[in-house]
Design an enzyme around this catalytic site. Structure first.
Site, PDB file in Angstrom:
ATOM      1  N   ASN A 101       0.855  -1.259  -0.071  1.00  0.00           N
ATOM      2  CA  ASN A 101      -0.264  -0.082  -0.024  1.00  0.00           C
ATOM      3  C   ASN A 101       1.017   1.314   0.027  1.00  0.00           C
ATOM      4  O   ASN A 101       0.758   2.038   0.771  1.00  0.00           O
ATOM      5  CB  ASN A 101      -0.932   0.123   1.256  1.00  0.00           C
ATOM      6  CG  ASN A 101      -0.356   0.129   2.567  1.00  0.00           C
ATOM      7  OD1 ASN A 101       0.900  -0.186   2.842  1.00  0.00           O
ATOM      8  ND2 ASN A 101      -1.008   0.741   3.630  1.00  0.00           N
ATOM      9  N   ARG A 109       8.105   2.388  -9.371  1.00  0.00           N
ATOM     10  CA  ARG A 109       9.406   2.981  -9.520  1.00  0.00           C
ATOM     11  C   ARG A 109      10.474   2.194  -8.684  1.00  0.00           C
ATOM     12  O   ARG A 109      11.558   2.113  -9.222  1.00  0.00           O
ATOM     13  CB  ARG A 109       9.226   4.093  -8.761  1.00  0.00           C
ATOM     14  CG  ARG A 109       8.393   5.333  -9.735  1.00  0.00           C
ATOM     15  CD  ARG A 109       8.497   6.784  -9.298  1.00  0.00           C
ATOM     16  NE  ARG A 109       8.092   6.857  -7.790  1.00  0.00           N
ATOM     17  CZ  ARG A 109       6.782   7.438  -7.588  1.00  0.00           C
ATOM     18  NH1 ARG A 109       5.961   7.493  -8.486  1.00  0.00           N
ATOM     19  NH2 ARG A 109       6.452   7.528  -6.222  1.00  0.00           N
ATOM     20  N   ALA A 143      -4.174   9.316   0.301  1.00  0.00           N
ATOM     21  CA  ALA A 143      -5.190   9.287   1.028  1.00  0.00           C
ATOM     22  C   ALA A 143      -4.926   8.588   2.391  1.00  0.00           C
ATOM     23  O   ALA A 143      -4.140   7.490   2.369  1.00  0.00           O
ATOM     24  CB  ALA A 143      -6.496   8.636   0.099  1.00  0.00           C
ATOM     25  N   ASP A 174      -9.849   2.809   6.757  1.00  0.00           N
ATOM     26  CA  ASP A 174      -8.493   1.902   6.511  1.00  0.00           C
ATOM     27  C   ASP A 174      -8.780   0.335   6.790  1.00  0.00           C
ATOM     28  O   ASP A 174      -8.763  -0.439   6.035  1.00  0.00           O
ATOM     29  CB  ASP A 174      -7.487   2.288   7.898  1.00  0.00           C
ATOM     30  CG  ASP A 174      -6.601   3.425   7.114  1.00  0.00           C
ATOM     31  OD1 ASP A 174      -6.247   3.534   6.144  1.00  0.00           O
ATOM     32  OD2 ASP A 174      -6.140   4.271   8.154  1.00  0.00           O
TER      33      ASP A 174
END
Length: 409
Positions: A101, A109, A143, A174
């Site tokens: 996450n 990347r 977020a 969450d």
């Protein structure tokens, strides 16, 4: 692993590579760990998961971290070094599930995106949690829980009817997202047993929260209007008495919630008997939900006059015993100190090597009468040597060399 009937062998032999932090991802992987998966949390040797240091004492992991990382192992790997990155790729070839996450685009990347990992291990269940979904105009945005709640309609339906939107106390954005991902992982693993097929699971916190808003969307579909804030009532509508009523004591949580269902007229009649107003049974001014909805103040006042003479526990006991839905408004300290949760295994006390005894909420589902046992969250890098030896077969001297070169911590 020997079957003990407590659920923590359900996912025996399932390996999970956990590259998550904070809450949405860790709550998902913690669930898998409680169910018996070997969850290895990959962390930065310099501090690890940022949740470890959220206001905690120096050198002691914060309760926030302990609550979301129980039953896991920790391996500290320097992902900025190519050899560290290769270690994670090697671990991924041995994993059944990988969960990340990171911020949008960060895992790609690093060179650990879905395409790379699934090419190395086609049968892996590769999972990603983001704030906003692919194709959303906000897919690159960061977020957290409260952002997901704001952008999903949850806050728009929370608060006093004429007040500003509020964030509910639970971290639905969450942990709520983490639970939906955990369920989806179980489904993908079950299918993989039959077919050998891997999967790429993606869940956005905003999208996940729509799942918890289905009653509000039902209201909107029925009325053509946006679902309103409902205070202590229900977005789907209700009839008095329905809501929180003040109790003896006068503290901030000295209230009892009382609910009389429109579908069961006996709730109202039973409540009248409890408060000593049998004279109103059958009175057309109050006998139907629609009639009571025309005089909510009168109805609520007569109920409140009774609840104020009782503390919230007495009120819940008396009303509940009469067959009427009722619940005392309990705060976290009251719940923490209620011995019945620990007796039933819903809360369990762990003995953390640094934090000491720590009571925490475990998995609430019972397997043969008992929830899975909770074990302490790992210290940073505590399992590095074991995991590299067990998963990758690296000899002790090779692990020692990696540590000397600061590839692992």
């Amino acid at each position: 692993m020997t079957t003990n009937g407590f659920g923590n062998d359900c996912l025996a032999d399932v390996r999970v590579l956990d590259m998550t932090q904070f809450e949405a991802g860790p709550s998902c992987t913690e669930t898998l760990a409680w169910l018996g998966a070997e969850v290895v949390k990959v962390e930065n040797p310099k501090g690890g998961d940022p949740g470890r240091a959220l206001g905690g004492a120096a050198g002691v992991d914060d309760p926030y971290f302990l609550n979301f990382n129980a039953n896991k192992k920790s391996i500290a790997v320097n992902l900025k070094d190519p050899r560290g990155l290769q270690l994670v790729k090697d671990l991924a070839t041995k994993a059944d599930v990988m969960v990340e996450n990171f911020a949008p685009g960060a895992i790609e990347r690093l060179g650990l995106g879905a395409g790379v990992i699934r090419a190395l291990n086609p049968s892996i269940i590769y999972c990603q949690v983001k704030g906003f979904g692919e194709g959303s105009p906000y897919e690159k945005n960061l977020a957290f829980d409260m952002i997901a709640q704001a952008c999903s309609g949850i806050m728009s339906t929370t608060g006093e009817r004429d007040g500003r939107p509020l964030k509910p106390g639970p971290s639905l954005g969450d942990t709520g997202t983490g639970m939906l991902l955990a369920i989806s992982i179980l489904g993908a693993l079950f299918r993989r047993v039959r077919t050998g097929q891997g999967e790429h699971l993606q869940v956005a916190m905003q999208d996940a929260m729509l799942h918890y808003m289905r009653i509000a969307f039902s209201y909107q579909a029925r009325t053509g209007k946006a679902a309103p804030r409902a205070a202590d009532s229900s977005v789907s509508g209700g009839n008095p008495p329905m809501g929180t009523f003040p109790c003896k004591g006068g503290g901030p949580n000295d209230y009892v919630y009382i609910y009389t269902s429109r579908a069961n007229p006996e709730h109202w009649r039973r409540l009248l008997a409890v408060i000593g107003r049998e004279d109103l049974i059958g009175d057309p001014r109050y006998d139907s939900p629609s009639a009571r909805s025309e005089r909510p103040g009168e109805v609520n006042d007569m109920i409140a006059a009774w609840t104020r003479r009782h503390d919230k526990h007495e009120a819940m006991d008396i009303i509940g015993a009469a067959g009427i839905p009722a619940g005392a408004v309990l705060d976290t300290l009251e719940l923490h100190n209620d011995p019945t949760f620990e007796q039933r295994g819903i809360m369990q006390t762990i003995d953390h090597p640094a934090a000491g005894p720590f009571k925490m909420v475990g998995w609430p589902v019972r397997f043969s009468g008992r929830p899975p046992p909770v074990h302490p969250a790992p210290l940073l890098g505590a399992d590095t040597d074991e995991v590299l030896a067990h998963w990758l077969g690296l000899p002790a001297e090779a692990v020692s060399g990696l540590r000397s070169d600061t590839i692992i911590g």
